[in-house]
Design a protein around this motif. Structure first.
Motif, short mmCIF file in Angstrom:
data_model
loop_
_atom_site.label_atom_id
_atom_site.label_comp_id
_atom_site.label_asym_id
_atom_site.label_seq_id
_atom_site.Cartn_x
_atom_site.Cartn_y
_atom_site.Cartn_z
N PHE A 101 -4.32 2.29 4.81
CA PHE A 101 -5.97 2.54 4.95
C PHE A 101 -6.41 3.18 3.64
O PHE A 101 -5.79 3.58 2.89
N ASN A 119 -16.30 -0.44 -3.39
CA ASN A 119 -16.46 -0.57 -1.95
C ASN A 119 -16.47 -1.85 -1.23
O ASN A 119 -16.75 -1.89 -0.02
N GLU A 120 -15.76 -2.86 -1.89
CA GLU A 120 -15.33 -3.94 -1.19
C GLU A 120 -14.39 -3.55 0.17
O GLU A 120 -14.18 -4.33 1.12
N TRP A 121 -13.36 -2.72 -0.36
CA TRP A 121 -12.65 -2.13 0.62
C TRP A 121 -13.16 -0.81 0.97
O TRP A 121 -12.90 0.12 0.16
N ARG A 122 -13.54 -0.46 2.15
CA ARG A 122 -14.42 0.69 2.47
C ARG A 122 -13.36 1.69 2.76
O ARG A 122 -12.38 1.45 3.46
N GLY A 159 -11.60 4.30 5.07
CA GLY A 159 -11.28 3.97 6.29
C GLY A 159 -10.73 2.82 7.11
O GLY A 159 -10.39 2.63 8.03
N GLU A 160 -11.04 1.90 6.17
CA GLU A 160 -10.63 0.66 6.38
C GLU A 160 -8.94 0.14 6.06
O GLU A 160 -8.78 0.75 5.17
N LEU A 161 -8.50 -0.86 7.03
CA LEU A 161 -7.06 -1.32 6.37
C LEU A 161 -7.42 -2.16 5.20
O LEU A 161 -8.29 -3.28 4.98
N ILE A 162 -6.28 -2.26 4.06
CA ILE A 162 -6.35 -3.13 3.19
C ILE A 162 -5.62 -4.37 3.41
O ILE A 162 -4.74 -4.41 4.57
N ARG A 210 -8.47 5.75 1.77
CA ARG A 210 -8.87 7.20 2.50
C ARG A 210 -9.77 7.81 1.52
O ARG A 210 -10.45 8.74 1.57
N ARG A 264 -12.69 6.73 -2.06
CA ARG A 264 -13.26 5.67 -3.13
C ARG A 264 -12.64 5.99 -4.37
O ARG A 264 -12.41 5.08 -5.11
#
Length: 251
Positions: free
Chosen positions: A73, A26-29, A31-34, A75, A77
């Motif tokens: 993004f 969850n560090e990159w959640r 909906g967020e952009l990597i 999409r 986890r």
């Protein structure tokens, strides 16, 4: 489910595991952009082709999605959540809601057995935040999967990673349906606070039976289909059966 590729170089496999680790932790959640490609190359210490291969692999499992001109993004986890989401999308929403009830009931029962003192403290803190927020405290579908939300904390306290993945997959379908206006919240702030309090105290007391009953009553009046899509009574058949069985809903 393992998505480590058996093809390609060790660098490619290591890159895939690095990216997956950032997502699953969850560090990159969702909906967020990597980070952009050049940043990933520098961060991992590999070339462009290696990064692209890893991104394509995770995109194939629904964990990443690349939008031309925008970026990539997160999409899902886990691949389990993504595959389940696609599977459930073809099923009736009423059935998805029933499945969600089953998962949350199982989570509450297991949480009553497996929760740690730290997890219990987290649940109490989430409940207190909800009480303090008053009328702004509704756990929408999106909020139910946000880190630190009461429902997600219950699922995490169950100690089952698979149950959590299944829960996230189900809630992604319900979140989409909620945005489209097909699923609505069917409870009041006061009732939600009372329900959460009952679930919390049952888990605190390690009372498996009441944890299950409290959660069953809550989810029966929590989310539902929009009234013009389905005829349903304010009190569902399942909730009625639990009340008739002698469960004290004010506990």
């Amino acid at each position: 489910m393992s998505i480590s590729t058996t093809r390609g170089s060790q660098k490619a496999r290591d890159t895939l595991e690095f990216l997956r680790g950032k997502i699953s932790s969850n560090e990159w959640r969702v909906g967020e952009l990597i980070p952009k490609e050049p940043e990933l190359m520098q961060l991992i210490g590999v070339g462009k082709s290696t990064v692209r291969e890893a991104v394509r692999s995770l995109a194939a499992f629904g964990m990443l999605e690349t939008v031309p001109g925008v970026g990539t993004f997160v999409r899902a986890r886990t691949p389990v959540s993504s595959i389940l989401t696609e599977f459930l999308a073809d099923h009736d929403l009423e059935e998805v809601l029933v499945y969600r009830r089953s998962l949350e009931n199982e989570a509450a029962q297991h949480a009553a057995v497996h929760r740690t003192e730290e997890q219990l403290a987290g649940l109490r803190a989430a409940h207190e935040r909800s009480l303090a927020a008053g009328g702004q405290a509704f756990d929408t579908c999106e909020r139910s999967t946000a880190p630190g939300s009461f429902h997600l904390l219950v699922v995490e306290a169950s100690g089952s990673k698979l149950l959590k993945d299944l829960y996230l997959g189900v809630m992604s379908i319900l979140e989409r349906a909620s945005v489209e206006g097909r699923v609505i919240l069917g409870t009041t702030t006061e009732t939600m606070h009372r329900d959460h309090g009952a679930v919390l105290e049952a888990i605190a007391a390690r009372d498996v039976r009441n944890a299950a009953h409290s959660m069953a009553l809550h989810v029966d009046r929590d989310l539902g289909l929009r009234t013009d899509m389905l005829e349903f009574n304010p009190q569902t058949e399942r909730a009625t059966s639990l009340i008739d069985a002698g469960f004290d809903t004010d506990a």
